[in-house]
Design an enzyme around this catalytic site. Structure first.
Site, PDB file in Angstrom:
ATOM      1  N   GLU A 112     -82.627  45.900  60.227  1.00 17.15           N
ATOM      2  CA  GLU A 112     -83.919  46.490  59.888  1.00 17.15           C
ATOM      3  C   GLU A 112     -84.488  45.824  58.640  1.00 17.15           C
ATOM      4  O   GLU A 112     -83.784  45.660  57.657  1.00 17.15           O
ATOM      5  CB  GLU A 112     -83.744  48.006  59.652  1.00 17.15           C
ATOM      6  CG  GLU A 112     -85.036  48.728  59.397  1.00 17.15           C
ATOM      7  CD  GLU A 112     -86.099  48.369  60.428  1.00 17.15           C
ATOM      8  OE1 GLU A 112     -85.885  48.589  61.626  1.00 17.15           O
ATOM      9  OE2 GLU A 112     -87.161  47.841  60.023  1.00 17.15           O
ATOM     10  N   LYS A 125     -79.928  38.944  58.117  1.00 15.54           N
ATOM     11  CA  LYS A 125     -80.291  40.119  57.308  1.00 15.54           C
ATOM     12  C   LYS A 125     -79.842  39.934  55.865  1.00 15.54           C
ATOM     13  O   LYS A 125     -80.629  40.132  54.923  1.00 15.54           O
ATOM     14  CB  LYS A 125     -79.667  41.378  57.918  1.00 15.54           C
ATOM     15  CG  LYS A 125     -79.863  42.641  57.116  1.00 15.54           C
ATOM     16  CD  LYS A 125     -81.324  43.014  56.943  1.00 15.54           C
ATOM     17  CE  LYS A 125     -81.503  44.003  55.808  1.00 15.54           C
ATOM     18  NZ  LYS A 125     -82.884  44.392  55.573  1.00 15.54           N
ATOM     19  N   CYS A 180     -80.263  48.250  48.466  1.00 11.12           N
ATOM     20  CA  CYS A 180     -79.775  47.119  49.273  1.00 11.12           C
ATOM     21  C   CYS A 180     -79.674  45.764  48.602  1.00 11.12           C
ATOM     22  O   CYS A 180     -78.710  45.037  48.875  1.00 11.12           O
ATOM     23  CB  CYS A 180     -80.615  47.015  50.535  1.00 11.12           C
ATOM     24  SG  CYS A 180     -80.316  48.413  51.618  1.00 11.12           S
TER      25      CYS A 180
END
Ligand code: NAD
Ligand code: UGA
Length: 466
Positions: free
Chosen positions: A164, A223, A279
């Protein structure tokens, strides 16, 4: 393997699972989407009658939930049921930095992901496509597949990677209009069919050319790489901000000048008190750990520098406050404007504000904190979590208020740590009149007009300005 998806289960109702599934349900009304979590309170909040009590704040989220909830979007604690009913199961649980054992402080802790895989293997009675939505180290799909197959049932599992890329504060817009969606899968017949099932879902609202497909390992590693590149831009401009302060160059002018080069691009070049969020740091540490585990020391050192520079920037900003306040903040009252790691979110994970506040508290300042969306309990919890001082001391030294003018009244200095839009439109003349003199503004986001504020009488420190 299923070739038509009628039921989706998503394990993990957090910042990613919640908004992502709400948008899938909104755009695919013929698919039943059930989001499950072991956190009972979180599920209750997602189901709350009042849409103002949703567990996360995102502009536009309320409207999407209102449209889909109860129609084809459900939030539940009945994990096993939802898994069993679904042809496609997303794993969207947290993957924090490990706090123990081998890889402590660096590697991603995959225990929650593994628990999900074991649970899917245990309760499933039909074939399933399992989708990695969480951010995972490259080659995790291999372990997931091994666990899924280990029950030896006569059913098939196919693992896809679908990382995502949404950013908090713009999650709904990012989901509606994302630059791209990435799907990694095996390149054999079953793998390609599984990929097609997921393409069919995103095609409900995204043009086909924005859906990129790759092999599983490229998708997983893309990612971590995307976050590393983004964070690197922030550390790069922040490094230059320190140099600007010594030389008379202006970091915003530099960002503008270099950003006009289409090869560099203008986005993500805003100097700041340091990047935060759940993150960037975690994913770079993970990347560094993976590189080291393959013996790639130079690669690991290169990316680790992005984190070191970020730590330096947070510390540097806090030091500037103390230096400017005549080298002591002992007993001085300082207003902290903004606690979230960026505007338009109530998320405080790894927020630079926590570290700047902790530094100032070590210097025995008194802090008054105001953030438009973060609750007082969260602010105390963030400070207590550092374990720098007792909970009583944090309560004693830090006050949290719901009104910005109240926060700034009678203080020696104001420190802006989040770029909330409302900070720009305050009546700074009124603020100045209510403060102790000399009154200081430390703008950690460069959002206030320096000239205007100095004309009022403030002394101001801006990042990347002499
Ligand atoms: P989060 O902590 O907000 O949510 C995770 C949820 O998973 C929690 O509610 C937790 O209770 C639940 N959970 C954990 N183990 C479970 C289990 N075994 N069964 C059921 N529920 C379980 O985390 P998040 O911010 O949504 O992040 C999830 C993943 O997505 C992470 O890997 C993160 O790196 C990645 N990611 C996050 C963002 C972001 O903006 N936050 C963006 C992109 C990717
Ligand atoms: C980031 C990425 O942008 C997403 O693509 C990714 O999906 C997500 O991480 C994730 O994997 O969790 P997020 O952390 O929500 O999203 O927010 P960002 O907008 O990237 O901001 C991160 C931090 O960098 C914030 O503290 C922000 O203030 C800071 N930042 C950002 C700057 O200091 N300067 C900038 O120019 C941009």
């Amino acid at each position: 393997l299923p070739n038509k998806i009628k039921n989706i289960c998503c394990i993990g109702a957090g910042y990613v699972g919640g908004p992502t599934m709400a948008v899938i349900a909104q755009k695919c009304p013929e698919i039943k989407v059930t989001v499950v979590d072991i956190n009972v309170q979180r599920i209750a909040d997602w189901n709350d009658e009042s849409l103002d009590n949703l567990p996360i704040y995102e502009p536009g989220l309320k409207e999407v939930v209102l449209e889909a909830r109860g129609r084809n979007l459900f939030f539940s604690t009945n994990v096993d049921n939802a898994i069993n009913e679904a042809e496609m199961v997303f794993i969207s649980v947290n993957t924090p930095t490990k706090k123990y054992g081998v890889g402590k402080g660096m590697a991603a802790d995959l225990k929650y992901v593994e628990l999900c895989a074991r649970n899917i293997a245990k309760v499933s009675t039909s074939d399933k496509i399992v989708v990695e939505k969480s951010t995972l180290p490259v080659r995790t799909a291999e372990s997931i597949k091994t666990i899924l197959d280990a029950e030896g049932k006569d059913i098939q599992f196919k693992v896809l990677s679908n990382p995502e890329f949404l950013a908090e504060g713009t999650a709904i817009d990012d989901l509606h209009n994302g630059d791209r969606v990435l799907i990694g899968g095996d390149q054999d017949e079953d793998g390609l069919n599984a990929i097609q099932c997921l393409i069919d879902i995103y095609s409900h609202w995204l043009p086909r050319e924005r859906i990129i497909t790759t092999n599983v390992w490229s998708s997983e590693l893309s990612k971590l790489t995307a976050n590393a590149f983004l964070a690197q831009r922030v550390s790069s401009i922040n490094a230059i901000s320190a140099l600007c302060e010594q030389t008379g160059a202006n970091v915003d002018e530099i960002a503008n000048a270099i950003g006009a080069d289409s090869r560099i691009g203008s986005k993500f070049l805003k100097a700041s008190v340091g990047f935060g969020g759940s993150c960037f740091q975690k994913d770079i540490l993970n990347l560094v750990y993976i590189a080291r585990s393959y013996g790639l020391e130079e690669v690991a050192d290169y990316w680790e520098q992005v984190i070191k520079l970020n730590d330096y920037q947070k510390r540097r900003f806090a030091e500037k406050i103390v230096q400017n306040l005549f080298n002591t903040v002992n007993g001085k009252k300082i207003a902290i404007l903004g606690w979230a790691f960026k505007k338009d979110t109530n998320d405080t994970r790894e927020s630079a504000a926590i570290y700047v506040a902790d530094y100032l508290l070590n210097e025995q300042a008194e802090l008054v904190v105001y953030d438009p969306k973060v609750k007082a309990e969260q602010i105390y919890a963030d400070l207590d979590y550092l374990n720098t001082r007792s909970e009583e001391q944090n309560k004693h030294l830090v006050t949290v208020v719901r009104d910005a003018y109240e926060a700034m009244g009678d203080t020696h200095a104001v420190a802006i740590l989040t770029e909330w839009d409302e900070f720009k439109s305050y009546d700074w003349e009124k603020v100045y009149n209510g403060m102790k003199k000399p009154a200081f503004v430390f703008d950690g986001r460069n959002i206030i007009d320096k000239q205007q504020i100095e004309d009022i009488g403030f002394k101001s420190y801006n990042l990347g300005r002499e």
